[in-house]
Design an enzyme around this catalytic site. Structure first.
Site, PDB file in Angstrom:
ATOM      1  N   HIS A 179     -24.036  47.118  22.415  1.00  0.00           N
ATOM      2  CA  HIS A 179     -24.107  47.369  20.981  1.00  0.00           C
ATOM      3  C   HIS A 179     -24.471  48.809  20.649  1.00  0.00           C
ATOM      4  O   HIS A 179     -23.769  49.427  19.859  1.00  0.00           O
ATOM      5  CB  HIS A 179     -24.981  46.373  20.225  1.00  0.00           C
ATOM      6  N   TYR A 226     -22.838  52.836  18.301  1.00  0.00           N
ATOM      7  CA  TYR A 226     -23.423  53.919  17.500  1.00  0.00           C
ATOM      8  C   TYR A 226     -23.214  55.267  18.180  1.00  0.00           C
ATOM      9  O   TYR A 226     -23.253  56.304  17.525  1.00  0.00           O
ATOM     10  CB  TYR A 226     -24.901  53.630  17.199  1.00  0.00           C
ATOM     11  N   HIS A 242     -12.282  43.273  13.378  1.00  0.00           N
ATOM     12  CA  HIS A 242     -13.455  44.026  12.923  1.00  0.00           C
ATOM     13  C   HIS A 242     -13.541  45.381  13.617  1.00  0.00           C
ATOM     14  O   HIS A 242     -13.692  46.413  12.972  1.00  0.00           O
ATOM     15  CB  HIS A 242     -14.723  43.211  13.191  1.00  0.00           C
ATOM     16  N   PHE A 243     -13.421  45.385  14.956  1.00  0.00           N
ATOM     17  CA  PHE A 243     -13.675  46.685  15.601  1.00  0.00           C
ATOM     18  C   PHE A 243     -12.467  47.629  15.537  1.00  0.00           C
ATOM     19  O   PHE A 243     -12.613  48.805  15.834  1.00  0.00           O
ATOM     20  CB  PHE A 243     -14.307  46.552  16.998  1.00  0.00           C
ATOM     21  N   HIS A 244     -11.319  47.114  15.111  1.00  0.00           N
ATOM     22  CA  HIS A 244     -10.239  48.069  14.818  1.00  0.00           C
ATOM     23  C   HIS A 244     -10.482  48.770  13.476  1.00  0.00           C
ATOM     24  O   HIS A 244      -9.890  49.807  13.200  1.00  0.00           O
ATOM     25  CB  HIS A 244      -8.870  47.398  14.862  1.00  0.00           C
ATOM     26  N   ARG A 297      -9.199  35.417  21.071  1.00  0.00           N
ATOM     27  CA  ARG A 297      -8.979  36.785  21.510  1.00  0.00           C
ATOM     28  C   ARG A 297      -8.963  36.821  23.040  1.00  0.00           C
ATOM     29  O   ARG A 297      -9.143  35.792  23.673  1.00  0.00           O
ATOM     30  CB  ARG A 297     -10.088  37.687  20.979  1.00  0.00           C
ATOM     31  N   ARG A 298      -8.727  38.014  23.610  1.00  0.00           N
ATOM     32  CA  ARG A 298      -8.780  38.249  25.057  1.00  0.00           C
ATOM     33  C   ARG A 298      -7.880  37.308  25.840  1.00  0.00           C
ATOM     34  O   ARG A 298      -8.258  36.805  26.892  1.00  0.00           O
ATOM     35  CB  ARG A 298     -10.202  38.053  25.584  1.00  0.00           C
TER      36      ARG A 298
END
Lengths: 61, 596
Positions: free
Chosen positions: B228, B232, B379-381, B442-443
């Site tokens: 995580h 950042y 989300h992470f795209h 996913r995956r």
């Protein structure tokens, strides 16, 4: 022959200098308020997806 | 003043080298994107499904480790040198950490590429989340370790510059950009303890056959301890760009220096003790500790919401200085024709949307609904794939002239590039979220099984069309970016030289108003360490007590490999490469001719 120029930075577009005390970010307030309304509406939508749309592991009927 | 490349030619060389590595990784990782998307939605399958995982690993590692972090070190080197106004302490040391990072990147990449051929038993199809029981070749782990040691040395290099600057400037507050670099690196040192212990004590000895078994939950937990905060590490250089460069381009000044520093300190304190929120569905971790991570994660929204306010207020200040009026009309006077501004503004807009889907991920009950579905890649795209990647691409239009001395090839082409990225990602990411809510996993190369997924609104087929279309538009945007990059970087078809740049304007509320305690790095690291101990000690102890340090006899899983495109060697690939290169050169020439 190579010509020379400064890196573009839009410094020329500044018409007036606004200092700390004269500046009130009311436009930011307006945009933040709109974001707050959108997020609140999405949370209400999530309530339907999570609790009413299906039998989820979190809700035992 | 003179342009950075002229003021600090040696440092500019390192910055350029790091950016070149970063963009090479973007090219390789980005090229994997359409390949896997079109495979997954079953539109175009030119590889066997077994290769999907190799492609996915390359996509993940190249983009979220190499592209982002190489950019970070290059950009941070500029930030430290420029803001302290002093050269690197020893440029040979600077080249040493860049060299280590490059060597590590090369080793990890070769290990992943080995999965495409059966000529060697080297492979690393373990995805970016490389925890057990998936096992990679040791070359992969050694490569990643070398890469991370390189980043540690980079941090040490910047701290050394700062210490020497402090000696010569006693009593002065650290310049904002250097402050941001140092807080980021302190967070990174705390975060990488997790991945370093996972790799050095467990995964590497396991892949070398020194130990027979590992405890999968332990390596997962150690991975997410790092997994995580690493987000950042991608995001904080982007925050620096939004705080420092975006107001500059908008014609304004940063609203508050102190607020920017508080945000970075909050990230240092709160980034690490949240990793368990990626493990809500893992058995073996008590619910109470999952809840603790959930509440810590909600606290992390605070610095992002502070950023939303400060950055928008700083842009608005620029708009007002440019003559903007009213509640909304000021938006129209912003420099929307500048790709650097528009790209970053759109990246920020997408990040606001990502904030919402992130709140869903972080909430324990809602996470159960979307966990392991396509919602999460959706989300992470938005976060790393747009907020970070689009900002990096956009800032290049501002940054490149300063480090190369060459002008931007075409602002119009740049504008088309950032807009196509935005449109492509709106289509793809939104549809990914929606198929995720429909339950699509996913995956996996074949997400369909024998099950008919149903969308809440609209059909799954229509959403797949949007995903495929989005992916193709994103690929187009990437091609435009590289055409533009090559023409600008080398100053092709330009005789103009950039010889001067404006200094970064001072914040409205300057560093003299920032509380002195913000500079007390020892205090913030101590608070971060206490939070980490509180959140992680008992869960890790209980994982070890339950499963043993080296696990309950878990055998490694090495995914089967089928060679890409059905080729047993790499001989034919050369022809593909030559044909591809010829096509690319033709396309570059054609597009450049039209747009110039």
């Amino acid at each position: 022959m190579a010509t020379e120029q400064p890196a573009a930075d839009h410094t020329d577009d500044i018409q007036r200098e606004i200092g700390h005390d004269e500046y009130n970010p009311v436009g930011t307030l307006a945009l933040v308020f709109i974001y707050f309304v959108i997020v609140s509406m999405l949370w209400i939508f999530v309530y339907f997806v999570e609790f009413l749309g299906r039998i989820s592991p979190m809700v035992v009927f | 003043m003179g342009v950075f490349a002229d003021r600090y030619p040696d440092e500019a060389k390192v910055v350029r080298a790091a950016l070149a590595s970063s963009f090479l990784a973007l090219l390789i990782g980005g090229a994997m994107g359409p390949l896997q998307t079109l495979h997954r939605i079953d539109y175009l399958r030119i590889m066997p499904s077994e290769s999907y995982y190799t492609v996915l690993t390359l996509h993940g590692v190249a983009l979220v480790i190499l592209f982002t972090i190489f950019f970070l070190v290059g950009f941070y080197q500029w930030a430290v040198t420029d803001s302290l106004d002093r050269p690197a302490e020893d440029i040979r040391f600077t080249w040493l950490w860049y060299g280590l990072m490059s060597l590590g990147a090369l080793m990890a990449s070769l290990a992943i590429l080995g999965g495409f051929t059966d000529a060697t038993d080297i492979s690393a199809s373990v995805l970016f989340t490389f925890y057990a029981p998936l096992e990679a070749h040791w070359l992969f782990y050694v490569g990643l370790t070398t890469f991370i040691i390189g980043t540690w040395l980079a941090g040490a290099d910047w701290f050394r510059s700062w210490w020497n600057w402090k000696k010569e400037n006693k009593g002065e507050k650290t310049p904002l950009r250097t402050f941001m670099v140092l807080t980021t690196m302190l967070m990174w040192y705390l975060a990488t303890i997790g991945v370093a212990s996972a790799v050095l004590f467990f995964l590497l000895p396991w892949s070398l056959g020194i130990v027979d078994s590992v405890n999968p939950l332990l390596t997962r937990t150690l991975f997410w301890y790092f997994g995580h905060p690493v987000v950042y590490f991608w995001l904080l250089p982007v925050y620096m760009i939004w705080y420092v460069i975006l107001p500059q381009i908008a014609g304004g000044r940063l609203f508050s220096d102190a607020l920017a520093r508080i945000v970075f300190v909050l990230f240092l304190v709160l980034s690490v003790p949240v990793g368990i929120h990626h493990q809500y569905l893992d058995p073996g971790i008590a619910e109470g500790f999952k809840f603790l991570s959930a509440s810590n994660t909600m606290f992390l929204l605070l610095p992002s919401l502070l950023t939303a306010f400060t950055v928008v207020a700083s842009i608005e200040h620029g708009a007002r200085q440019r003559g903007g009026e009213g509640y909304f009309r000021w938006l129209t006077v912003l420099p929307w024709r500048n790709p650097a501004f528009t790209g970053m503004a759109l990246a920020g807009l997408m990040f606001a949307a990502a904030g919402f889907s992130g709140m869903v991920n972080a909430g324990m009950n809602l996470n159960y609904l979307v966990h392991n579905t396509m919602w999460v890649p959706g989300h992470f795209h938005l976060t790393v794939g747009t907020a970070v990647a689009l900002t990096i691409m956009a800032v290049t239009y501002w940054f490149l002239p300063r480090i190369t001395g060459n002008p931007i090839f075409s602002m119009r082409l740049g504008l088309v590039q950032v807009l196509t990225w935005f449109v492509g990602m709106v289509l793809m990411s939104n549809a990914m979220h929606r198929v995720g809510v429909g339950g699509e996993p996913r995956r996996t190369a074949d997400p369909f099984y024998d099950f008919e997924f149903e969308g809440v609104i609209g059909s799954i087929g229509e959403l797949h069309l949007q995903i495929g279309l989005g992916a193709l538009i994103l690929t187009l945007s990437l091609v435009l970016f590289f055409i533009h990059l090559i023409f600008s970087w080398f100053g092709i078809s330009s005789t103009t030289k950039i010889t001067s740049e404006a200094a970064i304007r001072k914040p409205l509320s300057g560093k003299e108003h920032a509380p002195a305690v913000l500079e007390n790095f020892r205090l913030w690291v101590a608070i971060a360490a206490v939070l980490i101990v509180l959140v992680y000690t008992i869960p890790i102890a209980s994982i070890i007590v339950d499963g043993g340090l080296f696990g309950p006899d878990v055998a490694p899983v090495r995914p089967d490999h089928a060679p890409l495109f059905g080729l047993s060697g790499l001989s034919l690939s050369t022809e593909w490469l030559v044909a591809g290169a010829a096509g690319a050169v033709g396309a570059i020439a054609a597009i450049a001719g039209v747009l110039r």
